[in-house]
Design a protein around this motif. Structure first.
Motif, PDB file in Angstrom:
ATOM      1  N   ASP A   1       0.803  -1.219   0.000  1.00 53.76           N
ATOM      2  CA  ASP A   1       0.000   0.000   0.000  1.00 53.76           C
ATOM      3  C   ASP A   1       0.844   1.282   0.000  1.00 53.76           C
ATOM      4  OD1 ASP A   1       0.916  -0.284   2.608  1.00 53.76           O
ATOM      5  OD2 ASP A   1      -1.010   0.206   3.541  1.00 53.76           O
ATOM      6  N   GLU A   2       2.160   1.158  -0.198  1.00 50.02           N
ATOM      7  CA  GLU A   2       3.018   2.349  -0.294  1.00 50.02           C
ATOM      8  C   GLU A   2       2.816   3.030  -1.650  1.00 50.02           C
ATOM      9  OE1 GLU A   2       7.147   1.294  -0.064  1.00 50.02           O
ATOM     10  OE2 GLU A   2       6.809  -0.049   1.615  1.00 50.02           O
ATOM     11  N   PRO A   3       2.941   4.345  -1.714  1.00 55.63           N
ATOM     12  CA  PRO A   3       2.880   5.024  -3.009  1.00 55.63           C
ATOM     13  C   PRO A   3       3.964   4.553  -3.982  1.00 55.63           C
ATOM     14  CG  PRO A   3       2.579   6.609  -1.248  1.00 55.63           C
ATOM     15  CD  PRO A   3       2.960   5.299  -0.605  1.00 55.63           C
ATOM     16  N   LEU A   4       5.124   4.148  -3.484  1.00 55.41           N
ATOM     17  CA  LEU A   4       6.208   3.695  -4.355  1.00 55.41           C
ATOM     18  C   LEU A   4       6.371   2.175  -4.348  1.00 55.41           C
ATOM     19  CD1 LEU A   4       8.899   6.465  -3.728  1.00 55.41           C
ATOM     20  CD2 LEU A   4       7.308   6.247  -5.646  1.00 55.41           C
ATOM     21  N   ALA A   5       5.309   1.453  -3.987  1.00 48.80           N
ATOM     22  CA  ALA A   5       5.363  -0.014  -4.040  1.00 48.80           C
ATOM     23  C   ALA A   5       5.711  -0.439  -5.459  1.00 48.80           C
ATOM     24  CB  ALA A   5       4.022  -0.610  -3.620  1.00 48.80           C
ATOM     25  N   GLY A   6       6.566  -1.425  -5.553  1.00 49.27           N
ATOM     26  CA  GLY A   6       6.980  -1.916  -6.861  1.00 49.27           C
ATOM     27  C   GLY A   6       8.194  -1.205  -7.431  1.00 49.27           C
ATOM     28  N   LYS A   7       8.643  -0.147  -6.779  1.00 53.31           N
ATOM     29  CA  LYS A   7       9.844   0.574  -7.216  1.00 53.31           C
ATOM     30  C   LYS A   7      11.023   0.073  -6.401  1.00 53.31           C
ATOM     31  CE  LYS A   7       7.207   3.245  -9.708  1.00 53.31           C
ATOM     32  NZ  LYS A   7       6.667   2.661 -10.881  1.00 53.31           N
ATOM     33  N   GLY A   8      12.037  -0.423  -7.077  1.00 55.66           N
ATOM     34  CA  GLY A   8      13.197  -0.990  -6.413  1.00 55.66           C
ATOM     35  C   GLY A   8      14.272   0.036  -6.127  1.00 55.66           C
ATOM     36  N   ILE A   9      15.401  -0.449  -5.627  1.00 51.08           N
ATOM     37  CA  ILE A   9      16.477   0.452  -5.216  1.00 51.08           C
ATOM     38  C   ILE A   9      17.128   1.166  -6.392  1.00 51.08           C
ATOM     39  CG2 ILE A   9      16.941  -0.690  -3.017  1.00 51.08           C
ATOM     40  CD1 ILE A   9      19.272  -2.140  -4.299  1.00 51.08           C
ATOM     41  N   ARG A  10      16.974   0.663  -7.602  1.00 51.20           N
ATOM     42  CA  ARG A  10      17.559   1.320  -8.764  1.00 51.20           C
ATOM     43  C   ARG A  10      16.578   2.279  -9.439  1.00 51.20           C
ATOM     44  NH1 ARG A  10      19.116  -2.602 -12.878  1.00 51.20           N
ATOM     45  NH2 ARG A  10      19.797  -0.716 -13.901  1.00 51.20           N
ATOM     46  N   TYR A  11      15.328   2.321  -9.002  1.00 49.83           N
ATOM     47  CA  TYR A  11      14.285   3.081  -9.681  1.00 49.83           C
ATOM     48  C   TYR A  11      14.710   4.518  -9.982  1.00 49.83           C
ATOM     49  CZ  TYR A  11      10.063   5.768 -10.418  1.00 49.83           C
ATOM     50  OH  TYR A  11       9.135   6.637 -10.922  1.00 49.83           O
ATOM     51  N   TRP A  12      15.115   5.250  -8.994  1.00 49.68           N
ATOM     52  CA  TRP A  12      15.436   6.663  -9.204  1.00 49.68           C
ATOM     53  C   TRP A  12      16.777   6.839  -9.891  1.00 49.68           C
ATOM     54  CZ3 TRP A  12      19.561   8.843  -6.540  1.00 49.68           C
ATOM     55  CH2 TRP A  12      20.088   8.078  -5.507  1.00 49.68           C
ATOM     56  N   LEU A  13      17.686   5.867  -9.773  1.00 49.64           N
ATOM     57  CA  LEU A  13      19.000   5.971 -10.412  1.00 49.64           C
ATOM     58  C   LEU A  13      18.928   5.809 -11.926  1.00 49.64           C
ATOM     59  CD1 LEU A  13      21.150   3.879  -7.936  1.00 49.64           C
ATOM     60  CD2 LEU A  13      21.207   6.353  -8.238  1.00 49.64           C
ATOM     61  N   LYS A  14      17.976   5.024 -12.408  1.00 44.76           N
ATOM     62  CA  LYS A  14      17.922   4.750 -13.840  1.00 44.76           C
ATOM     63  C   LYS A  14      17.018   5.716 -14.608  1.00 44.76           C
ATOM     64  CE  LYS A  14      14.480   1.092 -13.338  1.00 44.76           C
ATOM     65  NZ  LYS A  14      14.215  -0.340 -13.459  1.00 44.76           N
ATOM     66  N   GLN A  15      16.562   6.777 -13.952  1.00 46.43           N
ATOM     67  CA  GLN A  15      15.759   7.789 -14.629  1.00 46.43           C
ATOM     68  C   GLN A  15      16.643   8.563 -15.607  1.00 46.43           C
ATOM     69  OE1 GLN A  15      12.386   7.838 -14.081  1.00 46.43           O
ATOM     70  NE2 GLN A  15      12.914   6.068 -12.818  1.00 46.43           N
ATOM     71  N   SER A  16      16.069   8.999 -16.727  1.00 43.73           N
ATOM     72  CA  SER A  16      16.862   9.735 -17.729  1.00 43.73           C
ATOM     73  C   SER A  16      17.460  11.005 -17.150  1.00 43.73           C
ATOM     74  CB  SER A  16      15.989  10.055 -18.940  1.00 43.73           C
ATOM     75  OG  SER A  16      14.879  10.850 -18.578  1.00 43.73           O
ATOM     76  N   SER A  17      16.857  11.561 -16.132  1.00 44.31           N
ATOM     77  CA  SER A  17      17.403  12.772 -15.500  1.00 44.31           C
ATOM     78  C   SER A  17      18.735  12.499 -14.802  1.00 44.31           C
ATOM     79  CB  SER A  17      16.394  13.351 -14.507  1.00 44.31           C
ATOM     80  OG  SER A  17      16.112  12.406 -13.484  1.00 44.31           O
ATOM     81  N   ASN A  18      19.092  11.221 -14.591  1.00 41.66           N
ATOM     82  CA  ASN A  18      20.347  10.869 -13.947  1.00 41.66           C
ATOM     83  C   ASN A  18      21.437  10.507 -14.954  1.00 41.66           C
ATOM     84  OD1 ASN A  18      21.885  10.430 -11.524  1.00 41.66           O
ATOM     85  ND2 ASN A  18      21.702   8.238 -11.870  1.00 41.66           N
ATOM     86  N   GLN A  19      21.128  10.615 -16.237  1.00 45.95           N
ATOM     87  CA  GLN A  19      22.121  10.247 -17.262  1.00 45.95           C
ATOM     88  C   GLN A  19      23.264  11.250 -17.259  1.00 45.95           C
ATOM     89  OE1 GLN A  19      20.479   9.659 -21.122  1.00 45.95           O
ATOM     90  NE2 GLN A  19      22.416   9.032 -22.033  1.00 45.95           N
ATOM     91  N   ARG A  20      24.492  10.734 -17.357  1.00 48.15           N
ATOM     92  CA  ARG A  20      25.685  11.592 -17.358  1.00 48.15           C
ATOM     93  C   ARG A  20      25.837  12.309 -18.674  1.00 48.15           C
ATOM     94  NH1 ARG A  20      30.641   8.318 -16.019  1.00 48.15           N
ATOM     95  NH2 ARG A  20      31.567  10.325 -15.746  1.00 48.15           N
TER      96      ARG A  20
END
Length: 125
Positions: free
Chosen positions: A106-125
């Motif tokens: 029941d979490e808002p971010l259920a299903g999002k793993g530890i890499r979720y925010w790291l692999k966003q295009s906004s994190n691309q070098r």
């Protein structure tokens, strides 16, 4: 040295929940990450890469015990388990510590793993 994980008893909010010869499982009240805790070696080791073979084995054993405890106390549907290493890796306390985070459907971010925010295009070098 005033490392908060070398002297967990100095933090009145922190509780040693489980322990063995080489490491501790500690928890603090968390308003968002319910039941989460840390597995830390008793001896000061800056990162996971500095653990001895005995500390690695003890960490594994304590992780199994922590899961059993958390399953009984909180009934999570999943877990995130991980290490932050170095400043760039997000480590804020330079004493090795494994995050053990129960996850709930029941979490808002259920299903999002530890890499979720790291692999966003906004994190691309």
């Amino acid at each position: 040295m005033c490392c908060p994980l070398c002297f967990p008893e100095n933090d009145s909010e922190q509780q040693i929940v489980l322990s063995n010869e080489y490491c501790l499982f500690v928890q603090k009240p968390q308003p968002v990450l319910l039941g989460s805790g840390l597995i830390v070696p008793r001896k000061h080791r800056e990162t996971v890469f500095d653990l001895t073979p005995q500390e690695w084995q003890a960490t594994f054993v304590l992780l199994q015990e922590a899961k059993e405890f958390l399953d009984k106390e909180y009934h999570p549907q999943g877990y995130n388990v991980g290490w932050n290493i170095g400043h760039v890796g997000g480590q804020e306390i330079f004493h090795a510590h494994m995050h053990v985070i129960p996850r709930f459907e029941d979490e808002p971010l259920a299903g999002k793993g530890i890499r979720y925010w790291l692999k966003q295009s906004s994190n691309q070098r």
